[in-house]
Design an enzyme around this catalytic site. Structure first.
Site, PDB file in Angstrom:
ATOM      1  N   GLY B   8      -6.594  61.898 -12.883  1.00 31.30           N
ATOM      2  CA  GLY B   8      -6.385  62.018 -14.320  1.00 31.30           C
ATOM      3  C   GLY B   8      -5.544  60.857 -14.821  1.00 31.30           C
ATOM      4  O   GLY B   8      -5.185  60.796 -15.988  1.00 31.30           O
ATOM      5  N   ASP B  67      -5.890  56.698  -3.779  1.00 27.99           N
ATOM      6  CA  ASP B  67      -4.518  57.116  -3.510  1.00 27.99           C
ATOM      7  C   ASP B  67      -3.732  55.871  -3.188  1.00 27.99           C
ATOM      8  O   ASP B  67      -4.115  55.101  -2.299  1.00 27.99           O
ATOM      9  CB  ASP B  67      -4.444  58.117  -2.348  1.00 27.99           C
ATOM     10  CG  ASP B  67      -3.129  58.895  -2.397  1.00 27.99           C
ATOM     11  OD1 ASP B  67      -2.894  59.582  -3.409  1.00 27.99           O
ATOM     12  OD2 ASP B  67      -2.339  58.802  -1.443  1.00 27.99           O
ATOM     13  N   SER B  68      -2.684  55.659  -3.944  1.00 29.83           N
ATOM     14  CA  SER B  68      -1.967  54.408  -3.764  1.00 29.83           C
ATOM     15  C   SER B  68      -0.475  54.609  -3.964  1.00 29.83           C
ATOM     16  O   SER B  68      -0.036  55.649  -4.449  1.00 29.83           O
ATOM     17  CB  SER B  68      -2.518  53.355  -4.728  1.00 29.83           C
ATOM     18  OG  SER B  68      -2.758  53.913  -5.996  1.00 29.83           O
ATOM     19  N   GLY B 153       3.470  51.664 -13.366  1.00 27.91           N
ATOM     20  CA  GLY B 153       4.195  52.119 -12.180  1.00 27.91           C
ATOM     21  C   GLY B 153       5.272  51.141 -11.742  1.00 27.91           C
ATOM     22  O   GLY B 153       6.087  50.683 -12.546  1.00 27.91           O
ATOM     23  N   ASP B 155       4.968  48.114 -10.846  1.00 23.72           N
ATOM     24  CA  ASP B 155       4.605  46.691 -11.030  1.00 23.72           C
ATOM     25  C   ASP B 155       5.768  45.806 -11.501  1.00 23.72           C
ATOM     26  O   ASP B 155       5.913  44.681 -11.009  1.00 23.72           O
ATOM     27  CB  ASP B 155       3.431  46.554 -12.013  1.00 23.72           C
ATOM     28  CG  ASP B 155       2.101  46.995 -11.402  1.00 23.72           C
ATOM     29  OD1 ASP B 155       2.071  47.284 -10.189  1.00 23.72           O
ATOM     30  OD2 ASP B 155       1.094  47.046 -12.136  1.00 23.72           O
ATOM     31  N   HIS B 180      -3.717  45.311  -4.377  1.00 27.25           N
ATOM     32  CA  HIS B 180      -4.236  46.292  -3.424  1.00 27.25           C
ATOM     33  C   HIS B 180      -5.465  46.990  -4.010  1.00 27.25           C
ATOM     34  O   HIS B 180      -6.504  47.088  -3.372  1.00 27.25           O
ATOM     35  CB  HIS B 180      -3.131  47.285  -3.073  1.00 27.25           C
ATOM     36  CG  HIS B 180      -2.442  47.907  -4.265  1.00 27.25           C
ATOM     37  ND1 HIS B 180      -2.005  47.166  -5.351  1.00 27.25           N
ATOM     38  CD2 HIS B 180      -2.146  49.197  -4.548  1.00 27.25           C
ATOM     39  CE1 HIS B 180      -1.456  47.978  -6.226  1.00 27.25           C
ATOM     40  NE2 HIS B 180      -1.528  49.217  -5.780  1.00 27.25           N
TER      41      HIS B 180
END
Lengths: 195, 195
Positions: B8, B67-68, B153, B155, B180
């Site tokens: 989401g 997923d990171s 995030g 970054d 990534h």
């Protein structure tokens, strides 16, 4: 690229060399390493990733692992991840391939649905956090007796309706183009092109 | 291809749309599905594969999961798979991104090794037995204060020595080429070309 295989299976090594001819495959034995990894996963993916990560950790080299098998819906998905050990008890040596094939045919007696599929999960690990996994499959129908001498394992039982033959009866080049391992391997080769 | 995202997170959807412009991404919400999958895996791979398989099972559609997170060796690999929940207690809502960033910087006070890496595990599932997983990474160094407004995030804390800037300070096209998620996404796009 020189790639270390997390397998001692000579058939798999040969097929992978044919599918990915631009790469050189070594086995742990070639490096004098005794790699005896217990497969504890519950899926092809778990097993492929587990083997590849374990061997990469030991060697630091690029490692490819292949976990594959045959799944039969009428048998609840068996032999599945236990394809190589089908019919043998823990601690006993694995049955030979013809015995496993005979057992599978015996267990299929009276079953109406003879559909089956091969699955190949292939993982390449370059370092703890760089890896690629491709899982591919091919669908077929189980014969009532083995046919053909090509390939290995359950190939002589695996009939491809489009070809009117088992996988063991078609040329290796053709098997490598359409099989679970062939599809996974050629996708993997594509990913490696840019490295 | 129309691909359903097992997320989401609007930032991820936007980045994936930029990285793989030849595909159309939908969210479960777009289909009126309430997909609230509990992440129980212990690795990025487990989580990406778990989410993708679960949503594919529900919908039967091609599903992509990402997923990171950020891993910091000086913190024993934290925040890692808990990157989005860093600093919040179970049952509580997640902290906002600036609060998480402030917490990470606070926890790094006095640490000599400020190296960090982002990891992205991306899984595409077409059916129970056909899937691709790519895990990619990018290495950097943690700043001592946030810089830049791009990305999302962590970054603004992630400094790239080769650029002399944080990921939040470089253009989105450049981030998408080297990050990534960008690396994983462009490899995934390559795999999808032949389908």
């Amino acid at each position: 690229m020189e790639i270390l295989l997390a397998t001692g299976n000579a058939h798999k090594k040969l097929e992978l060399s044919e599918i990915m001819p631009q790469h050189t495959f070594l086995t742990p034995k070639d490096l004098g390493i005794n790699f005896d990894h217990e497969e504890t996963g519950l899926t092809f993916l778990d097993n492929a990733q587990g083997k590849a990560l374990a061997l990469q950790k030991i060697t630091g080299k690029p490692v490819l692992a292949d976990d594959s098998g045959i799944c039969v819906p009428a048998l609840g998905g068996a032999p599945g991840i236990y394809s190589a050990r089908y019919g043998s008890n823990p601690g006993e040596p694995d049955l030979e391939s013809p015995q496993r094939n005979a057992l599978l045919l015996k267990n299929m007696e009276g079953k109406e649905d003879r559909s089956a599929f091969f699955v190949c999960a292939m993982t390449l690990v370059f370092g703890e956090f760089r890896h690629y996994t491709i899982q591919e499959t091919i669908e077929g129908v189980l014969t009532t007796e083995p046919a053909g001498v090509g390939g290995f394992g359950y190939d002589p039982l695996f009939f491809l309706p489009d070809y009117g033959k088992t996988i063991a009866e078609i040329p290796a080049e053709e098997k490598n183009r359409i099989s679970h391992r062939g599809r996974a391997g050629s996708k993997m080769a594509e990913l490696l092109k840019d490295l």
